[in-house]
Structures are given as structure tokens and as C-alpha cells.
Design a protein around this motif. Structure first.
Motif, mmCIF file in Angstrom:
data_model
loop_
_atom_site.group_PDB
_atom_site.id
_atom_site.type_symbol
_atom_site.label_atom_id
_atom_site.label_comp_id
_atom_site.label_asym_id
_atom_site.label_seq_id
_atom_site.Cartn_x
_atom_site.Cartn_y
_atom_site.Cartn_z
ATOM 1 N N ALA A 1 0.818 -1.217 0.000
ATOM 2 C CA ALA A 1 0.000 0.000 0.000
ATOM 3 C C ALA A 1 0.850 1.265 0.000
ATOM 4 C CB ALA A 1 -0.936 -0.008 1.206
ATOM 5 N N THR A 2 1.897 1.308 0.840
ATOM 6 C CA THR A 2 2.649 2.548 1.020
ATOM 7 C C THR A 2 3.829 2.697 0.075
ATOM 8 O OG1 THR A 2 4.008 1.529 2.743
ATOM 9 C CG2 THR A 2 1.992 2.670 3.455
ATOM 10 N N GLU A 3 4.440 1.566 -0.320
ATOM 11 C CA GLU A 3 5.649 1.660 -1.133
ATOM 12 C C GLU A 3 5.436 1.267 -2.590
ATOM 13 O OE1 GLU A 3 9.295 0.350 0.683
ATOM 14 O OE2 GLU A 3 8.363 0.323 2.670
ATOM 15 N N LYS A 4 4.440 0.437 -2.832
ATOM 16 C CA LYS A 4 4.123 0.072 -4.215
ATOM 17 C C LYS A 4 2.839 0.759 -4.691
ATOM 18 C CE LYS A 4 7.682 -2.650 -4.368
ATOM 19 N NZ LYS A 4 8.880 -2.298 -5.156
ATOM 20 N N HIS A 5 2.178 1.454 -3.774
ATOM 21 C CA HIS A 5 1.018 2.307 -4.081
ATOM 22 C C HIS A 5 -0.158 1.508 -4.673
ATOM 23 C CE1 HIS A 5 3.867 5.442 -3.237
ATOM 24 N NE2 HIS A 5 4.640 5.040 -4.236
ATOM 25 N N TRP A 6 -0.397 0.348 -4.092
ATOM 26 C CA TRP A 6 -1.532 -0.463 -4.515
ATOM 27 C C TRP A 6 -2.764 -0.071 -3.711
ATOM 28 C CZ3 TRP A 6 -0.433 -6.293 -5.752
ATOM 29 C CH2 TRP A 6 0.524 -6.375 -6.776
ATOM 30 N N SER A 7 -3.911 -0.147 -4.352
ATOM 31 C CA SER A 7 -5.164 0.095 -3.637
ATOM 32 C C SER A 7 -5.543 -1.133 -2.821
ATOM 33 C CB SER A 7 -6.287 0.399 -4.637
ATOM 34 O OG SER A 7 -6.577 -0.759 -5.408
ATOM 35 N N THR A 8 -6.471 -0.952 -1.892
ATOM 36 C CA THR A 8 -6.944 -2.075 -1.079
ATOM 37 C C THR A 8 -7.570 -3.154 -1.955
ATOM 38 O OG1 THR A 8 -7.364 -0.595 0.777
ATOM 39 C CG2 THR A 8 -8.443 -2.747 0.832
ATOM 40 N N ALA A 9 -8.330 -2.739 -2.955
ATOM 41 C CA ALA A 9 -8.977 -3.703 -3.844
ATOM 42 C C ALA A 9 -7.940 -4.530 -4.601
ATOM 43 C CB ALA A 9 -9.887 -2.974 -4.824
ATOM 44 N N GLU A 10 -6.871 -3.872 -5.084
ATOM 45 C CA GLU A 10 -5.862 -4.610 -5.843
ATOM 46 C C GLU A 10 -5.091 -5.556 -4.937
ATOM 47 O OE1 GLU A 10 -2.452 -3.929 -9.244
ATOM 48 O OE2 GLU A 10 -2.975 -2.251 -7.934
ATOM 49 N N TYR A 11 -4.752 -5.086 -3.741
ATOM 50 C CA TYR A 11 -4.041 -5.967 -2.824
ATOM 51 C C TYR A 11 -4.892 -7.174 -2.449
ATOM 52 C CZ TYR A 11 -2.426 -8.045 1.442
ATOM 53 O OH TYR A 11 -2.055 -8.957 2.372
ATOM 54 N N GLU B 1 10.031 -2.294 -10.179
ATOM 55 C CA GLU B 1 9.046 -1.227 -10.046
ATOM 56 C C GLU B 1 7.962 -1.358 -11.110
ATOM 57 O OE1 GLU B 1 8.815 0.927 -7.662
ATOM 58 O OE2 GLU B 1 10.679 0.305 -6.680
ATOM 59 N N ASN B 2 8.133 -2.341 -11.984
ATOM 60 C CA ASN B 2 7.156 -2.567 -13.043
ATOM 61 C C ASN B 2 5.899 -3.206 -12.459
ATOM 62 O OD1 ASN B 2 5.910 -4.500 -15.195
ATOM 63 N ND2 ASN B 2 7.071 -2.981 -16.373
ATOM 64 N N HIS B 3 4.747 -2.618 -12.783
ATOM 65 C CA HIS B 3 3.500 -3.078 -12.172
ATOM 66 C C HIS B 3 3.160 -4.522 -12.551
ATOM 67 C CE1 HIS B 3 -0.283 -2.232 -10.088
ATOM 68 N NE2 HIS B 3 -0.869 -2.989 -11.009
ATOM 69 N N VAL B 4 3.334 -4.858 -13.794
ATOM 70 C CA VAL B 4 3.027 -6.220 -14.245
ATOM 71 C C VAL B 4 3.971 -7.224 -13.605
ATOM 72 C CG1 VAL B 4 2.950 -7.746 -16.257
ATOM 73 C CG2 VAL B 4 2.063 -5.409 -16.431
ATOM 74 N N LEU B 5 5.260 -6.870 -13.539
ATOM 75 C CA LEU B 5 6.238 -7.784 -12.940
ATOM 76 C C LEU B 5 6.010 -7.962 -11.437
ATOM 77 C CD1 LEU B 5 9.542 -6.867 -14.813
ATOM 78 C CD2 LEU B 5 8.017 -8.834 -15.176
ATOM 79 N N LEU B 6 5.470 -6.934 -10.791
ATOM 80 C CA LEU B 6 5.119 -7.099 -9.378
ATOM 81 C C LEU B 6 4.117 -8.247 -9.205
ATOM 82 C CD1 LEU B 6 4.787 -3.469 -7.964
ATOM 83 C CD2 LEU B 6 6.362 -5.241 -7.170
#
Length: 466
Positions: free
Chosen positions: A303-313, A362-367
């Protein structure tokens, strides 16, 4: 040789080990589900009942832990708590839960596996509504503590019952497969929280796992007692009666009875059991330290370092659990096919590689790709881990030894090691270094497993240690 009971049922007069069948086993042999698991070779419907009961218990264990993690913001808001206040409440519940890790397996060495498995599942189920109806945070903490106390015995008892009934050639994959349902329970918790808690509140979501109360009836009706435990009780009684009447027993029986008549923590550290205890402690402590960081801080990290929303997490967690389920199933199959040690190493190295890549990208897809990839090995190694601790101890102290080992491991991994995690985060301002400790620990564990852990694949329990 067989004898005929008063009900006309033919039962063997000697156990597979060649010893005369004792009175307790004669009593259990009157039941078809017990007879189905006595030869240690053929697979019966009863074996599947035992595996299913353990799998359901693990599944609700995963559901329970994740539900409470995901509804924590709602609980904090409703009771107007600060984060330190909520943390302190959870720490109290954790300590009580650690006591349960020891108490239930310890008691099972005295009273048996099957009945206690049903009892603590029923207690967990009945206490979940109490948590949901808590009028104050103090009541919530007390009820949550009791739930943890009850539930933390389930998986030790279930794993021991599986180990003591399933054939040796399948023991690793069955324990791992039943353990894998924890991941499905965790995934289901994400769905329950998103659907039930969001629409009806956290109290209703917490009540959902309470339906498992029916499982206690299922366990009691379909699962037999462990033949290993039954025969140990008969041997103990036979030696005791012989000595009381002034008779003579063999040196082996006398030495065994001296250890078996008083089951306690001291037994776990006697010279003949100590090597197994140290190996099991190494595996268990590494397991909990590796998992503690992810279990406690991955939501905040994303949430804080990768900036994901609650729904995505939440969606990621569902997928993460499903991939982990597959990893555990594969790990169990490998544990029986290529051995416990190699299964450990394969899973640990796979997880270590991909979690390192996950932290650095830092790539969103690779995460997503790396995150799901590391869950395969990261959760998969728990299959060989719980298999080893379930099979490495003698029957006379298998319960208390598992209790001691996992209670210590939980304290080390979930109470002490988080101080290291938080200290690194505070020092660097990021959880990245804390998460990078995980692959280091995984590689260290892989090396330690190859050097220290003996191979038990395909061995009967009494071939491993008696």
C-alpha cells in the motif's frame, strides 16, 4: 491369527509389529474405521476422511487469520483504538495462542489425537460468534485469545493423525496437500472480507467461519484414533501391570517405560530425542521467521511503497493463496518422490529468487508476476516443514515434542523477529531491506536442511525413531 469379539467381528490377535494386541486396541478394532488404518499399506475411505478433516481445519485456520488481519481497520475504528493499543491486544492473543500450540499436543499424548482434534475445532467454532458479539475491545481480546488457543492445536493434532495413519510412501504429499488448504482459506477470506464485511460489517464476516462447528461431528464420526498411540498405551499398560505383579520385562521395555510413563517437556531434551528436537527447532524457527515478515507487513508494504489500492491488494492475496496451494501440493509430491531435503531446497531456492526480483522491480506487471511466482516456493516449503516435525519424534512424545517445537518457533518468528523487521524499516524508511532478509534466510535454511536434516522419505514412523 484372529479372534472373535462378542459382536461377532473378527479382529487380529497380533499387531503388524508382531506384538499381542492389547485391550485398548481390541476395543478400537471393533470399529471398521480403525481397522481400515491398521495395516499401514492399503488406502481406504477412512484415510480420506482423516485427510479431509485435517484439510478443512487448515483451511479455516487460514481463513481465520486473514479475516482478522483484513478487518483490523474496522475493529480499530469501531472501538476508537490507537494502533499501539490494537497491537498490544494482538500480542496478548498471540501469547495465549502460543500456549495452545503446546497444550493440545501435550494433552494428546495422554488422551489421544482424534477426540481432542474434534474438541478444539468445536471450541474454535463456538468462540468465533463470541468474538463477533464482543461489546468492548477487552472482550474482543479475551475471545480472540481463546479462539487462537483452540485453533492452534488443530493443525498439530491433524498432522500427527495423518502421519500416524497414512502409509509412509504417501505421508509427505498428504500432509502437504492438507496443509495447502490454508492457502485456499486465506484466499476465501479475501472474498469474504470484500463481500461480507464491506456490506454487512466485520462482525458478520467473523461469524462465517463458525459454521465449521459441524466439522467436529464429522471428525468424531469418521476419524479413528491413531493406531500408533493406541499401541503405545497398551504397551505402557502391559509393562506397568507386569512390574506391579513382580514380573520381569525386557531391558528395552524397561527403558522405554521409564521414558513413556511421564510425558513432559524434559522428555523432548533427553539424549535420544535431542537430535530430533534440534533439527525440528531449526526447521520450525526458520519457517516462522521467514513467514513473519510477509504475514505481518506485506499489506502495508504494497500500500505505502508500491502504491496499490486495497482492492488490488485483496485480489493479489486471493491469487497469491491459490498459487501457494499449488506450490504446497507440488512440494508434497516432491517430498515423497525425491526426498524431504531436496523438496525443501527446490522450494526455498525458487522462492528466494523470485522474492528478490519482486522487491527490486518497479514494473506493475512484474510485481504481479514475480509476486505470484515467489508464493509458489515461499508457501510450498511449509509442506516438507510440517511433514518433518510430524514424523521425526517417537510416538510416546510426538504430541508434546511438536508442541514444544512450534511454541518456541512461534515465539521466535512472530514475537522476537518482528523487532528486527521494524528496526530495519525505521532505520531505512522502507520495508525493502526487511523483505530482502527473507531470501537470505531461505538460502541459509536450504543449506542447513542439506547439512542437518536426515532423510525420512518412505520410512515407517518406527523406523525413524522409537
Amino acid at each position: 491369527m484372529s479372534s472373535i469379539t462378542a459382536d461377532g467381528i473378527a479382529v487380529p490377535s497380533a499387531s503388524p509389529a508382531g506384538e499381542q494386541v492389547g485391550p485398548l486396541e481390541q476395543k478400537h478394532l471393533q470399529y471398521a474405521n480403525y481397522r481400515a488404518v491398521t495395516d499401514g499399506v492399503e488406502i481406504s475411505r477412512t484415510h480420506w476422511h482423516i485427510a479431509t478433516a485435517n484439510a478443512l481445519g487448515w483451511g479455516f485456520d487460514g481463513m481465520d487469520g486473514v479475516i482478522f488481519a483484513l478487518v483490523s481497520p474496522m475493529v480499530i475504528k469501531e472501538f476508537s483504538l490507537t494502533v499501539p493499543e490494537y497491537r498490544s491486544g494482538l500480542q496478548i492473543a498471540l501469547f495465549v495462542g502460543i500456549a495452545g500450540l503446546y497444550f493440545w499436543p501435550w494433552l494428546s499424548d495422554r488422551l489421544g489425537r482424534r477426540t481432542l482434534l474434534a474438541v478444539n475445532i468445536a471450541l474454535f467454532s463456538l468462540l468465533m460468534p463470541v468474538v463477533a458479539l464482543s461489546p468492548t475491545f477487552a472482550t474482543f481480546v479475551v475471545a480472540r485469545s481463546l479462539v487462537g488457543f483452540a485453533l492452534n492445536g488443530e493443525w498439530s493434532l491433524g498432522s500427527m493423525l495423518v502421519a500416524e495413519t497414512w502409509p509412509a510412501r504417501l505421508r509427505g504429499r498428504v500432509i502437504s496437500a492438507t496443509r495447502s488448504t490454508w492457502c485456499l482459506g486465506a484466499s476465501l477470506a479475501g472474498g469474504i472480507t470484500g463481500l461480507v464485511a464491506a456490506n454487512f460489517g466485520w462482525r458478520v464476516a467473523v461469524m462465517v467461519p463458525g459454521v465449521i462447528a459441524m466439522l467436529a461431528i464429522y471428525v468424531r464420526a469418521t476419524c479413528p484414533e491413531s493406531p500408533y498411540w493406541v499401541r503405545a498405551q497398551d504397551r505402557k499398560q502391559r509393562i506397568s501391570d507386569t512390574l506391579a505383579s513382580g514380573g520381569r520385562v525386557s531391558d528395552d521395555d524397561r527403558a522405554w517405560f521409564g521414558k513413556a510413563k511421564s510425558v513432559g517437556i524434559r522428555q523432548v531434551f533427553l539424549p535420544d530425542v535431542l537430535p530430533s528436537t534440534l533439527v525440528a527447532l531449526f526447521v520450525a524457527c526458520c519457517s516462522t521467521c521467514i513467514f513473519g515478515t510477509v504475514g505481518g507487513w506485506m499489506p502495508l508494504y504494497l500500500a505505502t511503497e508500491k502504491h496499490w489500492s486495497t482492492a488490488e491488494y485483496s485480489l493479489f492475496y486471493v491469487c497469491w493463496g491459490i498459487v501457494g496451494f499449488l506450490g504446497l501440493c507440488v512440494a508434497g509430491w516432491l517430498a515423497d518422490k525425491i526426498g524431504r531435503r531436496m523438496a525443501f531446497v527446490v522450494m526455498l531456492i525458487e522462492g528466494a529468487i523470485f522474492i528478490t526480483l519482486w522487491v527490486y522491480t518497479e514494473n506493475h506487471v512484474l510485481l504481479w508476476v514475480f509476486g505470484l511466482a515467489w508464493s509458489f516456493g515461499f508457501l510450498g516449503f511449509w509442506g516438507p516443514s510440517t511433514t518433518l516435525t510430524a514424523e521425526v519424534f517417537p510416538t510416546r512424545v510426538r504430541g508434546v515434542a511438536n508442541g514444544v517445537v512450534w511454541a518456541i518457533a512461534y515465539f521466535v518468528g512472530f514475537v522476537l523477529f518482528p523487532f528486527v523487521t521494524v528496526a530495519l524499516q525505521q532505520h531505512t524508511g522502507s520495508f525493502a531491506l526487511s523483505f530482502l532478509c527473507i531470501p537470505v534466510l531461505m538460502i541459509a535454511m536450504a543449506i542447513g536442511v542439506m547439512l542437518l536434516v536426515p532423510e525420512h522419505s518412505g520410512k515407517e514412523l518406527n523406523e525413524i525413531i522409537v
